[in-house]
Design a protein around this motif. Structure first.
Motif, PDB file in Angstrom:
ATOM      1  N   VAL A 102      15.557  25.141  14.106  1.00  0.00           N
ATOM      2  CA  VAL A 102      15.778  25.091  15.540  1.00  0.00           C
ATOM      3  C   VAL A 102      17.045  24.299  15.791  1.00  0.00           C
ATOM      4  O   VAL A 102      17.257  23.233  15.208  1.00  0.00           O
ATOM      5  N   ARG A 103      17.892  24.830  16.651  1.00  0.00           N
ATOM      6  CA  ARG A 103      19.176  24.195  16.961  1.00  0.00           C
ATOM      7  C   ARG A 103      19.041  23.412  18.270  1.00  0.00           C
ATOM      8  O   ARG A 103      18.422  23.869  19.223  1.00  0.00           O
ATOM      9  N   HIS A 104      19.610  22.224  18.295  1.00  0.00           N
ATOM     10  CA  HIS A 104      19.600  21.405  19.509  1.00  0.00           C
ATOM     11  C   HIS A 104      20.827  21.782  20.332  1.00  0.00           C
ATOM     12  O   HIS A 104      21.954  21.694  19.857  1.00  0.00           O
ATOM     13  N   VAL A 105      20.601  22.217  21.586  1.00  0.00           N
ATOM     14  CA  VAL A 105      21.705  22.655  22.435  1.00  0.00           C
ATOM     15  C   VAL A 105      22.159  21.599  23.417  1.00  0.00           C
ATOM     16  O   VAL A 105      23.172  21.763  24.082  1.00  0.00           O
ATOM     17  N   GLY A 106      21.404  20.520  23.527  1.00  0.00           N
ATOM     18  CA  GLY A 106      21.846  19.405  24.366  1.00  0.00           C
ATOM     19  C   GLY A 106      21.445  19.517  25.811  1.00  0.00           C
ATOM     20  O   GLY A 106      20.289  19.732  26.131  1.00  0.00           O
ATOM     21  N   GLU A 107      22.408  19.405  26.689  1.00  0.00           N
ATOM     22  CA  GLU A 107      22.193  19.323  28.138  1.00  0.00           C
ATOM     23  C   GLU A 107      21.385  20.498  28.677  1.00  0.00           C
ATOM     24  O   GLU A 107      21.549  21.629  28.271  1.00  0.00           O
ATOM     25  N   ILE A 108      20.545  20.174  29.639  1.00  0.00           N
ATOM     26  CA  ILE A 108      19.764  21.184  30.329  1.00  0.00           C
ATOM     27  C   ILE A 108      20.578  21.670  31.527  1.00  0.00           C
ATOM     28  O   ILE A 108      21.179  20.877  32.240  1.00  0.00           O
ATOM     29  N   ARG A 109      20.604  22.992  31.728  1.00  0.00           N
ATOM     30  CA  ARG A 109      21.326  23.547  32.871  1.00  0.00           C
ATOM     31  C   ARG A 109      20.770  22.977  34.168  1.00  0.00           C
ATOM     32  O   ARG A 109      19.582  22.717  34.297  1.00  0.00           O
ATOM     33  N   SER A 110      21.614  22.795  35.158  1.00  0.00           N
ATOM     34  CA  SER A 110      21.198  22.183  36.426  1.00  0.00           C
ATOM     35  C   SER A 110      20.119  23.006  37.134  1.00  0.00           C
ATOM     36  O   SER A 110      19.198  22.457  37.714  1.00  0.00           O
ATOM     37  N   GLY A 111      20.207  24.321  37.123  1.00  0.00           N
ATOM     38  CA  GLY A 111      19.196  25.156  37.766  1.00  0.00           C
ATOM     39  C   GLY A 111      17.838  25.031  37.105  1.00  0.00           C
ATOM     40  O   GLY A 111      16.799  25.168  37.743  1.00  0.00           O
ATOM     41  N   ALA A 112      17.833  24.764  35.811  1.00  0.00           N
ATOM     42  CA  ALA A 112      16.578  24.628  35.079  1.00  0.00           C
ATOM     43  C   ALA A 112      15.832  23.365  35.485  1.00  0.00           C
ATOM     44  O   ALA A 112      14.604  23.312  35.404  1.00  0.00           O
ATOM     45  N   LEU A 137      18.376  41.695  12.048  1.00  0.00           N
ATOM     46  CA  LEU A 137      19.792  41.994  12.267  1.00  0.00           C
ATOM     47  C   LEU A 137      20.611  40.737  12.566  1.00  0.00           C
ATOM     48  O   LEU A 137      21.810  40.713  12.318  1.00  0.00           O
ATOM     49  N   SER A 138      19.961  39.705  13.071  1.00  0.00           N
ATOM     50  CA  SER A 138      20.672  38.471  13.423  1.00  0.00           C
ATOM     51  C   SER A 138      21.148  37.702  12.193  1.00  0.00           C
ATOM     52  O   SER A 138      22.050  36.874  12.298  1.00  0.00           O
ATOM     53  N   GLY A 139      20.516  37.956  11.059  1.00  0.00           N
ATOM     54  CA  GLY A 139      20.898  37.248   9.846  1.00  0.00           C
ATOM     55  C   GLY A 139      20.283  35.860   9.718  1.00  0.00           C
ATOM     56  O   GLY A 139      20.643  35.096   8.822  1.00  0.00           O
ATOM     57  N   ILE A 140      19.346  35.504  10.579  1.00  0.00           N
ATOM     58  CA  ILE A 140      18.683  34.201  10.505  1.00  0.00           C
ATOM     59  C   ILE A 140      17.753  34.203   9.297  1.00  0.00           C
ATOM     60  O   ILE A 140      16.916  35.091   9.143  1.00  0.00           O
ATOM     61  N   ASP A 141      17.905  33.215   8.443  1.00  0.00           N
ATOM     62  CA  ASP A 141      17.070  33.092   7.257  1.00  0.00           C
ATOM     63  C   ASP A 141      15.675  32.623   7.677  1.00  0.00           C
ATOM     64  O   ASP A 141      15.534  31.520   8.209  1.00  0.00           O
ATOM     65  N   PRO A 142      14.631  33.430   7.442  1.00  0.00           N
ATOM     66  CA  PRO A 142      13.290  33.049   7.880  1.00  0.00           C
ATOM     67  C   PRO A 142      12.741  31.824   7.154  1.00  0.00           C
ATOM     68  O   PRO A 142      11.861  31.133   7.679  1.00  0.00           O
ATOM     69  N   ASP A 197       3.959  36.706  12.852  1.00  0.00           N
ATOM     70  CA  ASP A 197       4.870  37.514  13.674  1.00  0.00           C
ATOM     71  C   ASP A 197       6.116  36.719  14.051  1.00  0.00           C
ATOM     72  O   ASP A 197       7.121  37.297  14.443  1.00  0.00           O
ATOM     73  N   HIS A 198       6.046  35.380  13.946  1.00  0.00           N
ATOM     74  CA  HIS A 198       7.237  34.557  14.161  1.00  0.00           C
ATOM     75  C   HIS A 198       8.226  34.833  13.031  1.00  0.00           C
ATOM     76  O   HIS A 198       7.825  34.988  11.875  1.00  0.00           O
ATOM     77  N   HIS A 199       9.503  34.862  13.358  1.00  0.00           N
ATOM     78  CA  HIS A 199      10.517  35.111  12.334  1.00  0.00           C
ATOM     79  C   HIS A 199      10.627  33.937  11.361  1.00  0.00           C
ATOM     80  O   HIS A 199      10.654  34.134  10.152  1.00  0.00           O
ATOM     81  N   LEU A 200      10.671  32.717  11.894  1.00  0.00           N
ATOM     82  CA  LEU A 200      10.783  31.548  11.022  1.00  0.00           C
ATOM     83  C   LEU A 200       9.429  31.219  10.399  1.00  0.00           C
ATOM     84  O   LEU A 200       8.431  31.069  11.108  1.00  0.00           O
TER      85      LEU A 200
END
Length: 161
Positions: A34-44, A24-29, A129-132
């Protein structure tokens, strides 16, 4: 009835539901990345610091195995990763599994990190079982990290081979 490894921690139904969410997400398998999101949250960062001694010890104990380990925040962003061998680390690099990358289900579909976060259950994702398709060579076992007082989902920790 003896459960198969794929039913430990989460039922096959959890993987089927994750695969439906992925479709349903439409991600092409085939072409999905993998997307790079950058900064790590401070709590993490606090979870990473608390987990580091245990995870470093794990990597030392499995030094000759084709094993990798990951730690991700509640959004699926990798905050730490390592591998017992250079070959496994290279395989992780080739697939974009590096600190700051997102393995949230909405970004890459069914996978150990993202599906564990979605279900809040230990999850085993085996090969196809992985989508990609790029992840089909991995088997990943992840467990959610739940805050002991607030019961909030803080992230997930996992191993892959």
């Amino acid at each position: 009835m003896v459960p198969t490894p794929r039913t430990v921690g989460g039922a096959v139904a959890d993987i089927v539901a994750a695969q439906r969410r992925s479709e349903l997400s439409g991600i092409d398998p085939v072409r999905g990345e993998v997307r790079h999101v950058g900064e790590i949250r401070s709590g993490a960062e606090a979870i990473r610091q608390l987990s580091a001694p245990v995870l470093d010890d794990l990597m030392t104990r499995v030094a000759d195995c084709s094993l990798g380990a990951v730690l991700a925040d509640r959004d699926g962003g990798l905050t730490w990763r390592d591998a017992a061998t250079a070959t496994t680390l290279a395989a992780m690099d080739d697939r974009g599994l590096d600190v700051g990358s997102s393995l949230a289900e909405e970004d890459v579909g069914t996978n150990g990190v993202g599906t564990s976060l979605e279900t809040r259950l230990p999850t085993l994702v085996v090969g196809s079982d992985h989508h990609l398709e790029n992840f089909h060579g991995f088997t990943c076992a992840n467990a959610p990290i739940i805050h002991p007082v607030t019961h909030r989902l803080e992230g997930t920790v996992g191993v892959l081979c």
